[in-house]
Design a protein around this motif. Structure first.
Motif, PDB file in Angstrom:
ATOM      1  N   ARG A 117      -4.643  -2.088   7.036  1.00 41.62           N
ATOM      2  CA  ARG A 117      -4.776  -3.486   6.616  1.00 41.62           C
ATOM      3  C   ARG A 117      -5.693  -3.589   5.401  1.00 41.62           C
ATOM      4  N   ARG A 118      -6.730  -2.790   5.398  1.00 37.91           N
ATOM      5  CA  ARG A 118      -7.618  -2.792   4.236  1.00 37.91           C
ATOM      6  C   ARG A 118      -6.920  -2.197   3.011  1.00 37.91           C
ATOM      7  N   GLY A 135       8.226  -2.928   5.372  1.00 38.09           N
ATOM      8  CA  GLY A 135       8.116  -3.184   3.946  1.00 38.09           C
ATOM      9  C   GLY A 135       6.695  -3.316   3.431  1.00 38.09           C
ATOM     10  N   ARG A 136       5.726  -2.918   4.256  1.00 38.89           N
ATOM     11  CA  ARG A 136       4.331  -3.017   3.812  1.00 38.89           C
ATOM     12  C   ARG A 136       3.821  -1.720   3.201  1.00 38.89           C
ATOM     13  N   GLY A 195       0.846  -1.190   0.000  1.00 42.35           N
ATOM     14  CA  GLY A 195       0.000   0.000   0.000  1.00 42.35           C
ATOM     15  C   GLY A 195       0.876   1.233   0.000  1.00 42.35           C
ATOM     16  N   ALA A 196       0.274   2.380  -0.314  1.00 47.20           N
ATOM     17  CA  ALA A 196       1.040   3.632  -0.389  1.00 47.20           C
ATOM     18  C   ALA A 196       0.225   4.780   0.188  1.00 47.20           C
ATOM     19  N   GLU A 209       3.485   5.058  13.714  1.00 45.50           N
ATOM     20  CA  GLU A 209       2.801   3.895  13.126  1.00 45.50           C
ATOM     21  C   GLU A 209       3.136   3.786  11.638  1.00 45.50           C
ATOM     22  N   LEU A 210       3.109   4.906  10.936  1.00 48.06           N
ATOM     23  CA  LEU A 210       3.485   4.885   9.526  1.00 48.06           C
ATOM     24  C   LEU A 210       4.921   4.392   9.356  1.00 48.06           C
ATOM     25  N   ALA A 211       5.814   4.858  10.239  1.00 48.84           N
ATOM     26  CA  ALA A 211       7.213   4.444  10.146  1.00 48.84           C
ATOM     27  C   ALA A 211       7.371   2.950  10.387  1.00 48.84           C
ATOM     28  N   ARG A 212       6.634   2.398  11.353  1.00 48.49           N
ATOM     29  CA  ARG A 212       6.723   0.960  11.608  1.00 48.49           C
ATOM     30  C   ARG A 212       6.270   0.157  10.391  1.00 48.49           C
TER      31      ARG A 212
END
Length: 431
Positions: A283-284, A336-337, A42-43, A328-331
Motif C-alpha cells: 500500500r505504501r 491492476g495495482r 507500483g512495480a 498475494e502478488l498475483a492478486r
C-alpha cells in the motif's frame, strides 16, 4: 451464542507512515510520461539468486509463477518472474548449464531446456557465471565460454549479479578485496567481456537496502527521530532511484541497481518472503509510484543455524503456505495495482522513461523522442509499457514521423486518461 470477541490486531511500531521507506520511485524525465505502465500504481521484480535450487523445483516454480495452467504447485499465477542462471556449479544441490566447474565442461542434461528459457527471456540474469563457493577457480576462460554459448543462441543477459563466498573471485565491484572480476590482468577478469556481450545492469553487494527496525524502545525512538530530522547517516538513507551510475575497478562504466532485502539477519528466501513483503508495504508502494527489485532466493526454504535448507516440490505441494506471498502478488497484479515484471524488463523500463521526452506535433499528435542511446531498430519493443498522459483518448503517438501502435486507456485510479505502447509478455513455454 457467539464465541469470544476477536482480539484487535496488534499495532506495529512505528506506524506504517513513519517507517523508513524501503522502495524506490519511478521517475520519468518528462511530466507527460506516466511513471508506470497503465493501470499500475507500483512495480516489483523478483531478482532471484539461483543457489540451492534443483532443476525439478525450478521447473515447478517457474511454471507456477508464470503460466496459467496446472502445475505441481497448483494453478499457475500468470505473473512475470524471470530468474538467474549458473553456468557452472561445484555443488549438486544447484543445477547448472554445464556439468561441473571445468571451463570445458560438457553441457548438462538440462541444457536444451535451459536454452528455451534463455531464448524466451525467462532467464534474464547471469548470477556470477556459477557457484564456486568453497572451491574457487572461476577464470576468464569460464566467462568466455558462457558468453559465447549465449551468443550462439542469440541471447544477451542484460543483468549480472554477484554471488556467494570469498571463493567467487569472479564477482565485480569494489565492495570486497576478493572481487577480482573487474581487475585487469587478474585470472578472474571478465568485465570487459561482459560489456562487449551487451550486459547493461550490475548488482554488487553494497547496492542493497534493508533497514530492519532497531530493537528496544529507546533505539526505535532515536532512529525515528534521526530519520525524521534528516540526521541519519547518509549510508543508511534509502536511495530514491533504482538505477545509478557504477564505475567498475577497471574504470569501465556500467549501470548499478538497488535490491531490497527487508529481512534483517538472513538473506531473503522463500520462507521469509512474507516478512519481506510486509516490510516493503505494498500500500505504501502505491502511494508514490513505488518500485522495488526484491532480493530473493526462491530455492531456499529456510536458513537455520547458518545453514540453507533447499525447498522441495513435494514439501511445497503438501504445505503451500510458503507460496502465499506469491499468491498475494498475483492478486495485486490481477487487480491492476501491481506490475510484476522480470528484473531485466523493469530495469530497461526505468532506463527508458529516464530518457524519453514528448512534444506536441499538431492537433491530437505527440512526437516521442526516445533520447540518446535508445535502440531504434524496434521502437515498439524498446518503448514497451511507455504510457503518456493525454487530454483526448484519440491522441496518436509518432516516432521519427511513424505512428506507433498504442492501446487507449480510460481513466486510471487517479482519474487521468492515457495511451500506452503495449507490453509483450515472454512466450509461455510450459503449455
Amino acid at each position: 451464542m457467539s464465541g469470544a470477541p476477536a482480539r484487535p490486531a496488534a499495532r506495529r511500531w512505528p506506524p506504517a507512515w513513519l517507517r523508513p521507506r524501503l522502495h524506490q520511485r519511478a521517475r520519468p524525465r518528462d511530466p507527460l510520461v506516466r511513471p508506470l505502465p497503465y493501470p499500475f500504481l507500483g512495480a516489483v521484480a523478483l531478482s532471484n539468486d539461483i543457489e540451492f535450487t534443483s532443476f525439478a523445483l525450478f521447473e515447478a516454480l517457474m511454471a507456477f509463477m508464470n503460466s496459467r495452467g496446472p502445475t505441481p504447485l497448483g494453478p499457475g499465477l500468470g505473473l512475470e518472474v524471470a530468474s538467474s542462471l549458473f553456468f557452472y556449479s561445484a555443488h549438486p544441490y544447484t543445477f547448472s548449464y554445464f556439468q561441473g566447474t571445468a571451463a570445458d565442461a560438457p553441457p548438462g542434461p538440462h541444457a536444451a531446456r535451459l536454452g528455451e528459457y534463455l531464448r524466451a527471456g525467462w532467464i534474464d540474469t547471469n548470477h556470477a557465471y556459477g557457484d564456486f563457493d568453497f572451491t574457487g577457480g572461476c577464470t576468464r576462460a569460464h566467462a568466455a565460454r558462457a558468453l559465447e554459448t549465449l551468443a550462439r543462441q542469440g541471447v544477451t543477459l542484460d543483468v549480472f549479479t554477484n554471488h556467494g563466498t570469498e571463493h567467487n573471485t569472479q564477482n565485480i565491484g569494489a565492495d570486497a578485496p576478493y572481487h577480482r572480476g573487474d581487475v585487469p590482468g587478474d585470472p578472474a577478469w571478465h568485465a570487459d567481456l561482459l560489456r562487449q556481450a551487451g550486459c547493461r545492469f550490475v548488482w554488487t553487494d553494497s547496492l542493497k537496502v534493508d533497514r530492519t527496525p532497531p530493537r528496544g524502545l529507546e533505539n526505535r525512538l532515536r532512529t525515528l527521530a534521526s530519520d525524521m530530522l534528516g540526521l541519519v547517516d547518509p549510508a543508511r538513507r534509502t536511495p530514491r532511484e533504482v538505477l545509478r551510475p557504477l564505475a567498475l575497478q577497471d574504470g569501465g562504466p556500467m549501470t548499478g541497481f538497488i535490491r531490497v532485502a527487508g529481512t534483517g539477519e538472513n538473506a531473503p528466501n522463500l520462507g521469509n518472503m512474507g516478512q519481506q513483503l510486509a516490510r516493503l508495504g505494498l500500500r505504501r508502494l502505491y502511494s508514490g509510484w513505488g518500485v522495488a527489485v526484491l532480493y530473493q532466493h526462491l530455492g531456499v526454504a529456510v536458513r537455520q543455524a547458518g545453514r540453507c535448507h533447499a525447498a522441495e516440490v513435494a514439501a511445497l505441494a503438501r504445505d503451500p503456505r510458503p507460496l502465499e506471498p506469491l499468491r498475494e502478488l498475483a492478486r495485486e497484479a490481477d487487480a491492476g495495482r501491481l506490475w510484476v515484471a522480470g528484473t531485466a524488463r523493469l530495469l530497461r523500463y526505468l532506463e527508458m522513461i529516464a530518457r524519453v521526452t514528448v512534444r506536441p506535433a499538431g492537433p491530437g499528435v505527440l512526437d516521442v523522442d526516445p533520447g540518446p542511446g535508445a535502440d531504434a531498430s524496434d521502437p515498439q519493443a524498446a518503448l514497451q509499457g511507455l504510457t503518456i498522459f493525454v487530454p483526448d483518448a484519440t491522441t496518436t503517438l509518432r516516432l521519427r514521423g511513424r505512428e506507433l501502435a498504442v492501446t487507449r486507456n480510460g481513466p486510471d485510479a487517479r482519474g487521468r486518461h492515457s495511451v500506452s505502447i503495449p507490453l509483450r509478455k515472454p512466450e509461455d513455454i510450459w503449455t
